[in-house]
Design an enzyme around this catalytic site. Structure first.
Site, mmCIF file in Angstrom:
data_model
loop_
_atom_site.group_PDB
_atom_site.id
_atom_site.type_symbol
_atom_site.label_atom_id
_atom_site.label_comp_id
_atom_site.label_asym_id
_atom_site.label_seq_id
_atom_site.Cartn_x
_atom_site.Cartn_y
_atom_site.Cartn_z
ATOM 1 N N SER A 77 -9.909 7.379 4.885
ATOM 2 C CA SER A 77 -8.551 7.442 5.443
ATOM 3 C C SER A 77 -8.073 6.154 6.091
ATOM 4 O O SER A 77 -6.879 5.993 6.339
ATOM 5 C CB SER A 77 -8.490 8.538 6.505
ATOM 6 O OG SER A 77 -7.909 9.681 5.969
ATOM 7 N N LYS A 80 -5.289 4.329 4.558
ATOM 8 C CA LYS A 80 -3.889 4.756 4.715
ATOM 9 C C LYS A 80 -3.078 3.721 5.509
ATOM 10 O O LYS A 80 -1.874 3.586 5.303
ATOM 11 C CB LYS A 80 -3.833 6.124 5.419
ATOM 12 C CG LYS A 80 -4.389 7.258 4.547
ATOM 13 C CD LYS A 80 -4.615 8.525 5.346
ATOM 14 C CE LYS A 80 -5.154 9.637 4.450
ATOM 15 N NZ LYS A 80 -5.640 10.796 5.197
ATOM 16 N N TYR A 204 -4.701 7.223 -4.976
ATOM 17 C CA TYR A 204 -5.133 7.665 -3.640
ATOM 18 C C TYR A 204 -6.661 7.787 -3.560
ATOM 19 O O TYR A 204 -7.293 7.282 -2.628
ATOM 20 C CB TYR A 204 -4.445 8.993 -3.289
ATOM 21 C CG TYR A 204 -4.958 9.568 -1.998
ATOM 22 C CD1 TYR A 204 -4.635 8.974 -0.769
ATOM 23 C CD2 TYR A 204 -5.807 10.672 -1.992
ATOM 24 C CE1 TYR A 204 -5.139 9.476 0.416
ATOM 25 C CE2 TYR A 204 -6.314 11.180 -0.812
ATOM 26 C CZ TYR A 204 -5.982 10.579 0.383
ATOM 27 O OH TYR A 204 -6.493 11.064 1.565
ATOM 28 N N TYR A 256 -6.957 11.800 13.634
ATOM 29 C CA TYR A 256 -6.841 13.207 13.254
ATOM 30 C C TYR A 256 -6.191 14.018 14.381
ATOM 31 O O TYR A 256 -5.381 13.473 15.133
ATOM 32 C CB TYR A 256 -8.220 13.792 12.864
ATOM 33 C CG TYR A 256 -8.868 13.033 11.732
ATOM 34 C CD1 TYR A 256 -8.231 12.914 10.496
ATOM 35 C CD2 TYR A 256 -10.097 12.416 11.884
ATOM 36 C CE1 TYR A 256 -8.823 12.228 9.447
ATOM 37 C CE2 TYR A 256 -10.697 11.730 10.840
ATOM 38 C CZ TYR A 256 -10.047 11.640 9.633
ATOM 39 O OH TYR A 256 -10.619 10.950 8.609
ATOM 40 N N VAL A 274 -13.326 9.888 7.055
ATOM 41 C CA VAL A 274 -14.389 10.894 6.990
ATOM 42 C C VAL A 274 -15.756 10.337 6.598
ATOM 43 O O VAL A 274 -16.753 11.048 6.675
ATOM 44 C CB VAL A 274 -14.035 12.070 6.043
ATOM 45 C CG1 VAL A 274 -12.989 12.968 6.654
ATOM 46 C CG2 VAL A 274 -13.649 11.590 4.670
HETATM 47 N N1 GLU Z 1 -10.354 10.797 0.681
HETATM 48 C C1 GLU Z 1 -10.366 11.672 1.790
HETATM 49 C C2 GLU Z 1 -9.526 12.903 1.551
HETATM 50 O O1 GLU Z 1 -8.437 12.811 1.128
HETATM 51 C C3 GLU Z 1 -9.905 10.928 2.988
HETATM 52 C C4 GLU Z 1 -9.973 11.770 4.206
HETATM 53 C C5 GLU Z 1 -10.190 11.033 5.475
HETATM 54 O O2 GLU Z 1 -10.934 10.052 5.543
HETATM 55 O O3 GLU Z 1 -9.580 11.469 6.451
HETATM 56 O O4 GLU Z 1 -9.934 13.994 1.793
#
Ligand code: GLU
Length: 331
Positions: A77, A80, A204, A256, A274
């Site tokens: 994530s 992002k 993504y 989060y 994650v």
């Molecule tokens: N690729 C992961 C997903 O979309 C990223 C989630 C994350 O790191 O928060 O579930």
């Protein structure tokens, strides 16, 4: 004048700072047992649950590195933040923010619920999956590799080399991520995707699978701390208005559904993933001259055992402890 003095101060205390961080890494490493490595992307389960490492890099090159270092892990994530920056640089801030809002959700990163209840059904922010998938669709290019190219180029400018894609992590997520597909279909129905759904999801999943280290995260954090100016190359690589919004999003939505607590108790922009990584940005601040890194710094943390919200369980405690001890909070 003041900056020179502060930098000297950090330099003079470097040995002490190193020992301090080493001691706390050893202390918090014991707490990795209380967390759990992410397993919903099967390949992530291979990570060592007891790993814990941290890199801190200051504006004038001072580095504190401690714990389990040089272990590449997928950025997940944290990507992002980069895709948001690239989309804003390519498409313009107004265009992007018209399609993805900047409000925290207070919900899990892969929740669909907030899309349903929001009106218009615009994704809440680029740090949750619905927003990030929308952003991936906005990136220029017809194929996923074309869309990813500017992300790789930006990373190369920030960290000094071109990172690699972890193909096994990518395939592992691609083959299992039904929830992200559901989010993608929802966004498609609502008219938020600007690219083919398959290409968008491929982009993504791939951006989440780029391998990085704690050193890389610290360098990214340092550039953001400097409002997009790279102190090593002397180049402005991100416009200030874009870094400003990216950092605000990290502060309000980056950790989060623990983002509010992190902002209150730690008070610095950060984004976790994650796989157990945390990117943290410490802006320059005006405080007591005895404090280290007053010119700002970037921090990269890695600890794959996660807490219930999906943040590195020992990493977040380590970061909080150091940030509080060295008064790094924005406020
Ligand atoms: N690729 C992961 C997903 O979309 C990223 C989630 C994350 O790191 O928060 O579930």
């Amino acid at each position: 004048m003041v900056q020179g003095y502060v930098n000297l101060n950090t330099e003079r205390n470097k040995e002490w700072l190193q020992e301090y961080v080493d001691n706390w890494v050893t202390f918090f490493k014991k707490q990795t047992d209380t967390g759990k490595v992410a397993d919903y992307i099967p390949k992530l389960e291979d990570a060592d649950p007891n790993a814990l490492g941290i890199t801190i890099i200051g504006k004038h090159g001072t580095q504190i590195r401690s714990g389990d270092l040089d272990i590449p892990f997928s950025i997940q994530s944290i990507s992002k933040v980069l895709s948001f920056i690239v989309a804003c640089m390519d498409r313009g801030l107004t265009y992007v923010l018209h399609r993805v809002d900047v409000e925290p959700t207070g919900e899990a990163f892969n929740s669909i619920m907030h899309l349903e209840i929001n009106n218009p059904k615009r994704p809440f922010n680029p740090m949750v999956n619905s927003g990030a998938i929308t952003i991936s669709s906005l990136l220029n290019g017809k194929t996923s590799d074309q869309k990813l190219e500017p992300i790789f180029a930006l990373l190369e400018k920030m960290i000094g080399y071109r990172p690699e894609l972890d193909v096994e992590v990518y395939e592992s997520e691609r083959d299992t991520s039904m929830r992200n597909r559901a989010i993608g279909y929802y966004l498609l129905e609502e008219g938020y995707l600007e690219s083919d759904l398959g290409v968008t999801l491929e982009t993504y999943f791939k951006q989440c699978s780029i391998n990085i280290t704690t050193d890389d995260l610290a360098r990214i954090g340092l550039v953001l701390s400097n409002d997009g100016f790279h102190p090593d190359t002397g180049e402005v690589i991100i416009p200030r208005n874009v870094t400003r919004i990216a950092k605000s999003l990290m502060l309000t939505c980056g950790m989060y559904d623990a983002s509010g607590k992190f902002a209150a108790y730690v008070g610095i922009p950060a984004k976790s993933g994650v796989s157990g990584g945390i990117l943290a940005v410490v802006p320059p601040r005006v405080r007591d001259n005895d404090l280290p890194f007053l010119d700002g710094c970037g921090i990269g943390v890695f600890g794959p055992a996660l807490d219930k919200q999906g943040n590195s369980i020992a990493g977040i405690k380590l970061l909080r402890h150091i940030a509080n001890s060295w008064d790094m909070s924005l406020f």
